[in-house]
Design a protein around this motif. Structure first.
Motif, PDB file in Angstrom:
ATOM      1  N   ARG A 121      -4.887   3.124   8.724  1.00 42.33           N
ATOM      2  CA  ARG A 121      -4.171   1.975   9.289  1.00 42.33           C
ATOM      3  C   ARG A 121      -3.684   2.231  10.706  1.00 42.33           C
ATOM      4  O   ARG A 121      -3.676   1.325  11.541  1.00 42.33           O
ATOM      5  CB  ARG A 121      -2.966   1.645   8.411  1.00 42.33           C
ATOM      6  CG  ARG A 121      -3.280   1.036   7.072  1.00 42.33           C
ATOM      7  CD  ARG A 121      -2.004   0.710   6.309  1.00 42.33           C
ATOM      8  NE  ARG A 121      -1.560   1.784   5.440  1.00 42.33           N
ATOM      9  CZ  ARG A 121      -0.328   1.894   4.974  1.00 42.33           C
ATOM     10  NH1 ARG A 121       0.587   1.009   5.325  1.00 42.33           N
ATOM     11  NH2 ARG A 121       0.001   2.883   4.178  1.00 42.33           N
ATOM     12  N   ASN A 129      -6.658   1.810   3.008  1.00 44.88           N
ATOM     13  CA  ASN A 129      -5.223   1.556   2.926  1.00 44.88           C
ATOM     14  C   ASN A 129      -4.347   2.765   3.176  1.00 44.88           C
ATOM     15  O   ASN A 129      -3.122   2.646   3.210  1.00 44.88           O
ATOM     16  CB  ASN A 129      -4.875   0.968   1.557  1.00 44.88           C
ATOM     17  CG  ASN A 129      -5.503  -0.396   1.342  1.00 44.88           C
ATOM     18  OD1 ASN A 129      -5.827  -1.093   2.302  1.00 44.88           O
ATOM     19  ND2 ASN A 129      -5.679  -0.779   0.086  1.00 44.88           N
ATOM     20  N   SER A 161      -7.053  -7.225   2.972  1.00 50.20           N
ATOM     21  CA  SER A 161      -6.612  -5.834   3.044  1.00 50.20           C
ATOM     22  C   SER A 161      -7.057  -5.201   4.355  1.00 50.20           C
ATOM     23  O   SER A 161      -7.780  -5.819   5.157  1.00 50.20           O
ATOM     24  CB  SER A 161      -7.167  -5.041   1.867  1.00 50.20           C
ATOM     25  OG  SER A 161      -8.586  -5.049   1.895  1.00 50.20           O
ATOM     26  N   PRO A 174       0.793  -1.238   0.000  1.00 49.40           N
ATOM     27  CA  PRO A 174       0.000   0.000   0.000  1.00 49.40           C
ATOM     28  C   PRO A 174       0.819   1.278   0.000  1.00 49.40           C
ATOM     29  O   PRO A 174       0.353   2.304  -0.499  1.00 49.40           O
ATOM     30  CB  PRO A 174      -0.840  -0.129   1.280  1.00 49.40           C
ATOM     31  CG  PRO A 174      -0.116  -1.115   2.130  1.00 49.40           C
ATOM     32  CD  PRO A 174       0.527  -2.072   1.181  1.00 49.40           C
ATOM     33  N   PRO A 216      -1.281   0.810  -4.926  1.00 47.98           N
ATOM     34  CA  PRO A 216      -2.517   0.192  -4.446  1.00 47.98           C
ATOM     35  C   PRO A 216      -2.921  -1.045  -5.226  1.00 47.98           C
ATOM     36  O   PRO A 216      -3.833  -1.770  -4.814  1.00 47.98           O
ATOM     37  CB  PRO A 216      -3.557   1.316  -4.630  1.00 47.98           C
ATOM     38  CG  PRO A 216      -3.019   2.139  -5.766  1.00 47.98           C
ATOM     39  CD  PRO A 216      -1.522   2.094  -5.617  1.00 47.98           C
TER      40      PRO A 216
END
Length: 603
Positions: free
Chosen positions: A359, A354, A349, A286, A290
């Motif tokens: 995250r 992402n 994922s 990421p 992507p």
């Protein structure tokens, strides 16, 4: 999974079956004198020797020969002739004269006066001139062996030492295991490895980030590289097979790492940086792109297979996602079983997106709780649960890459790259452990660049629940720990670290009012000390938390307890550095309670 595995082995990077199986060709005396010892040379064996995945009757042995000093053998030639070499000694002699092999010698003494095994090991031209062979079934249980490789021209490798394991059901009183992860060549010397080499251990577990695919990322590496890695592509990030190979070849020249590998066997799995930061299926990086890049993932995996002595499995006729599997288990008599997992190749994922803000330090999202999300993939998860719930071992050790126990700060999840991003699957495994119950469950963890000792909960929905095991996390060998990362932002700490300023100040003041009175611009070490204490308070299952040191850990198992010691080295900037005991705790047989015997002055 099928699309990826097909690409890995059929479209781009074919492996010989003999390479996958680590085939060797045993010989008996007398044998041509062409392999007589003439002298050692670092130029011929620049990456020294490595052993791994011990069993009660052998292990995988590895070396790499500088291609300037050997012709080597192709996949095609070995595939065409191997069966003949196995049945007709004269044909093997002819092949040896072609300079395709190194001679392997294994003995119970360093002088090799009475070898217990002499065999020819192919040096694989298509696989970076490595010799990768499996001695399983050739050696005896519970023995210490020495091994070396000799070229046709007489050059001899450094001598390696390794130990076979006890028989499967043998009563074992005690065993010690090393515990490491996260070694960044560009950040400093691997000084901890020399100290681990001196430990009396059966082998050491490496939980990933053996190499880093980047050579200067300010997000998690030093702002100025301490040691350079020059990739063939000229890029600061590895993308090609030759780039990834160069990482392993460079890292393996480290003096301390060589010393460790020459002394002890390794049991290894990969984490993310063997490919790319925070990677997930199917080959998505990421931070870089992507979109999936299966060619890059395939190159990264091939380099890992070529340089890591792992007994992985590949079944050509199997159409499930376990076609390619590095997850496996190792039994140490009746005392312990170790389950090494792959928490990258099959994982979904990120649940909330992402981008870095999705995250790290996030409130989470509904998708995080989805029952359809998996880190392990169904076959691997079922394999783990079955192994754990049917185990007859006294201690059950999970070789786990990323943090299991929930980790929050200011009400937010610090890192959804960990098991916090997969709570349903985490709870599924925990419920299975609690239901049966699985005796003496311990997870050994890496990745987070922190030393931790925590109680694994059955769930984390309403604070503390039933503890079903413990988690011991080893800090980094040389990668930036959290205080070093914080220091990289020290000039503008609150502006650049993605934490809300007012909430941070309020949280620190509520726990340590004197900090605010002295002003927010405190020395980073002082502020970080308070951060560590807040972490412990906000996550009551965490018993010890230290992210100020580099080092390693040793887990010693007996019939009555598990003893875990974490050691810190004073410096990674000097070639040699003293160590000190950082943390020490134990878990008694039949309990899931951490007893702290030593902690550093921060707590």
């Amino acid at each position: 999974m099928n699309e990826y595995n097909s690409y890995m082995f059929k479209k781009g990077h074919p492996f010989s079956t003999y390479f996958l199986e680590g085939t060797i060709f045993p010989i008996t005396d007398p044998f041509p004198s062409m392999f007589s010892e003439a002298g050692s040379s670092e130029k011929v064996f620049p990456q020294s020797v490595v052993s791994g995945d011990p069993t009660s009757s052998g292990m995988i042995l590895w070396t790499r020969v500088n291609p300037s000093f050997i012709k080597g053998a192709s996949n095609e030639k070995i595939d065409r002739n191997a069966s003949l070499w196995q049945t007709e000694p004269s044909s093997l002699t002819t092949a040896a004269e072609e300079d395709l092999f190194v001679l392997l010698e294994v003995a119970e003494s360093k002088d090799f006066s009475s070898p217990v095994l002499r065999a020819l090991a192919p040096v694989w031209k298509e696989h970076d001139y490595v010799a990768r062979i499996d001695t399983d079934t050739f050696l005896k249980a519970n023995r210490t062996y020495y091994y070396r490789f000799i070229t046709k021209s007489g050059y001899t490798s450094p001598i390696g030492r390794c130990q076979t394991l006890p028989e499967k059901d043998e009563a074992v009183k005690q065993v010690s295991i090393g515990h490491v992860s996260c070694q960044d060549y560009t950040n400093g010397h691997f000084t901890a490895f020399t100290h681990l080499a001196a430990e009396d251990i059966a082998f050491f577990v490496h939980l990933g980030d053996y190499v880093y695919e980047v050579t200067g990322n300010a997000d998690y590496q030093a702002t100025e590289n301490f040691r350079e890695v020059d990739l063939p592509s000229g890029s600061p990030t590895a993308y090609t097979l030759e780039d990834y190979r160069q990482l392993y070849k460079t890292y393996r020249t480290d003096f301390h790492l060589q010393r460790l590998h020459e002394r002890h066997a390794m049991v290894a799995v990969w984490d993310d940086h063997e490919y790319a930061n925070d990677t997930f299926y199917p080959g998505v990086a990421p931070d870089d792109d992507p979109d999936p890049n299966m060619a890059r993932r395939s190159s990264a995996n091939q380099a890992w297979f070529e340089h890591i002595p792992c007994r992985f499995t590949y079944q050509k006729e199997n159409d499930s996602e376990s076609t390619l599997a590095i997850y496996r288990h190792i039994e140490i008599g009746s005392l312990a079983a170790i389950y090494m997992m792959d928490e990258r190749l099959y994982r979904d994922s990120f649940p909330c997106g992402n981008d870095p803000a999705d995250r790290y330090f996030t409130e989470g999202c509904r998708e995080r709780e989805s029952s359809g999300r998996s880190m392990l993939g169904t076959p691997q998860r079922d394999w783990l649960i079955n192994k754990l719930t049917t185990s007859k071992s006294r201690w059950n050790i999970w070789g786990n890459q990323v943090q299991i126990t929930q980790l929050k700060f200011l009400g937010r999840f610090i890192n959804l790259d960990s098991w916090d991003g997969f709570p349903y699957e985490r709870n599924t495994i925990a419920r299975a452990i609690a239901k049966h119950p699985v005796p003496n469950f311990i997870a050994l963890t890496g990745d987070f660049h922190t030393f931790e000792a925590s109680h694994i909960q059955e769930h984390y929905r309403n604070g503390k629940s039933k503890a079903i095991g413990v988690e011991f996390m080893a800090g980094p060998i040389s990668s930036n720990h959290l205080i070093e990362t914080t220091k990289n932002y020290a000039d503008h700490l609150l502006e650049r670290v993605p934490l809300p300023i007012k909430q941070t100040a309020d949280a620190v003041e509520s726990y340590v009012p004197s900090v605010i009175k002295e002003g927010i611009k405190l020395p980073v070490t002082r502020l970080f000390t308070e951060f560590q204490n807040i972490i412990k308070t906000a996550n009551p299952w965490i018993e010890l938390f230290d992210s100020t040191s580099h080092g390693y850990a040793v887990l010693t198992l007996t019939e009555t307890k598990a003893d875990w010691k974490a050691y810190a080295v004073e410096s990674i900037k000097e070639l040699e550095s003293p160590k000190s005991l950082l943390l020490h705790c134990e878990v008694l047989d039949g309990e899931s309670m951490i007893r702290v015997l030593k902690k550093n002055s921060y707590f």
